[in-house]
Scaffold this motif. Sequence first.
Motif, PDB file in Angstrom:
ATOM      1  N   ASP A  93      -6.800   6.176 -10.786  1.00 24.37           N
ATOM      2  CA  ASP A  93      -7.137   4.766 -10.592  1.00 24.37           C
ATOM      3  C   ASP A  93      -5.998   3.899 -11.129  1.00 24.37           C
ATOM      4  N   LEU A 100      -7.951   3.830  -5.846  1.00 27.40           N
ATOM      5  CA  LEU A 100      -9.196   4.059  -6.573  1.00 27.40           C
ATOM      6  C   LEU A 100      -9.694   5.465  -6.290  1.00 27.40           C
ATOM      7  N   PRO A 116      -8.385  -0.179 -14.276  1.00 27.56           N
ATOM      8  CA  PRO A 116      -7.573   0.979 -13.882  1.00 27.56           C
ATOM      9  C   PRO A 116      -6.988   1.691 -15.098  1.00 27.56           C
ATOM     10  N   TYR A 148      -7.270   2.008  -1.347  1.00 28.50           N
ATOM     11  CA  TYR A 148      -8.383   1.145  -0.985  1.00 28.50           C
ATOM     12  C   TYR A 148      -7.842  -0.081  -0.277  1.00 28.50           C
ATOM     13  N   LEU A 163      -4.178  -1.164  -4.295  1.00 28.28           N
ATOM     14  CA  LEU A 163      -5.147  -0.503  -5.160  1.00 28.28           C
ATOM     15  C   LEU A 163      -5.300   0.956  -4.768  1.00 28.28           C
ATOM     16  N   CYS A 206      -3.405   0.117 -10.158  1.00 34.19           N
ATOM     17  CA  CYS A 206      -3.033  -1.017  -9.325  1.00 34.19           C
ATOM     18  C   CYS A 206      -1.517  -1.118  -9.306  1.00 34.19           C
ATOM     19  N   THR A 215      -6.210  -8.762 -12.987  1.00 33.07           N
ATOM     20  CA  THR A 215      -6.352  -7.614 -12.096  1.00 33.07           C
ATOM     21  C   THR A 215      -6.853  -6.399 -12.869  1.00 33.07           C
ATOM     22  N   LEU A 237     -10.665  -4.509 -12.364  1.00 35.31           N
ATOM     23  CA  LEU A 237     -10.745  -3.178 -11.754  1.00 35.31           C
ATOM     24  C   LEU A 237     -10.772  -2.025 -12.755  1.00 35.31           C
ATOM     25  N   VAL A 245      -1.479  -0.386 -14.611  1.00 36.53           N
ATOM     26  CA  VAL A 245      -0.969  -1.338 -13.631  1.00 36.53           C
ATOM     27  C   VAL A 245       0.525  -1.054 -13.511  1.00 36.53           C
ATOM     28  N   ALA A 269      -7.178  -5.979   0.490  1.00 41.23           N
ATOM     29  CA  ALA A 269      -7.398  -5.604  -0.905  1.00 41.23           C
ATOM     30  C   ALA A 269      -6.078  -5.549  -1.668  1.00 41.23           C
ATOM     31  N   GLY A 270      -6.123  -5.996  -2.907  1.00 42.72           N
ATOM     32  CA  GLY A 270      -4.950  -5.936  -3.769  1.00 42.72           C
ATOM     33  C   GLY A 270      -4.020  -7.121  -3.669  1.00 42.72           C
ATOM     34  N   ASN A 307       0.834  -1.206   0.000  1.00 44.67           N
ATOM     35  CA  ASN A 307       0.000   0.000   0.000  1.00 44.67           C
ATOM     36  C   ASN A 307       0.863   1.249   0.000  1.00 44.67           C
TER      37      ASN A 307
END
Length: 289
Positions: free
Chosen positions: A124, A140, A230, A145, A138, A126, A224, A228, A233, A152-153, A107
């Motif tokens: 947004d 978002l 995004p 998140y 993640l 990942c 992924t 999501l 990535v 998460a993630g 994170n």
Amino acid sequence: MIKKYLTIDIGGTFIKYSIMDEKYRILEEGSEGTRKNPEEFLKQLETLVLRYKTEVEGAAVCIAGFINPETGENTDDSVGENFRAYNLKQALSTAGDFPVILENDSNCAALGEMVLGAGRGLRDFCLLTFGTGIGGALVLDGNLYRGKHFKAGEAGLTLLRYSMTDGKTSCESAGATSALVREVSRTLGRDVDGIYIFGHLDHPDILKKYNVWLEKAALVTGNTAMLLDPEAVLIGGGICGSPRFIGDLQKTVYHMFPQLEDYTEIRVCETGNQAGRIGALSLFLKQAF
């Protein structure tokens, strides 16, 4: 007067730390081997905090695990006992008599990339890191998140195959870089590292193992992105030092998921091993202590 902050990235092998200012400039940094014994590990971190106690405004710490940033609890049973035995947020805050934030390392890496790296300007995205394991995070709508249970993630925990035969289950997950190293070492009958592997991809046995591993990495990355949607990535980990890997990953992902090539970038992380510490400090600076 410049305000200083102690930032600590706790890894299984090394504890890396920096003294940073509010603009994330590194004023001092160092590292030391991570103690495995829980009591020695705690003492090691407390000693580090006490060393800078009178110089800094507080400590921003990142570590592997499912971290509740409010309580400091780590509920990940897969990490070492030293990472879980004590509430580090409380213990280090007591030792330093100053504020401490504690957050998952992936994170923090994502936030570090958003502040100074490949995530700048993105709302947004990942992050996937390929190393001893596969870490993930993640962001978002511009915010980290974490998920209901702070998991998460965690793309490395997803399964690519599951079957049951004669009452026995068999499942397969994507292997991290360490899995590739193990497979190649087993094939060659001697221990090698990632640097050796990428320097010898012309070897047919090594290339075969690499391609199998690459497909799994691409499946995780593409799934992924499909789930999501995004903007990008971001790919991190020591393996990103190999231009060959990033090119191969992009090519394989876009072959498997051709629609992604039009709207989801695959980018290399830019802040290196400072990402977690930068991200942790960004969280600290947002807190109103």
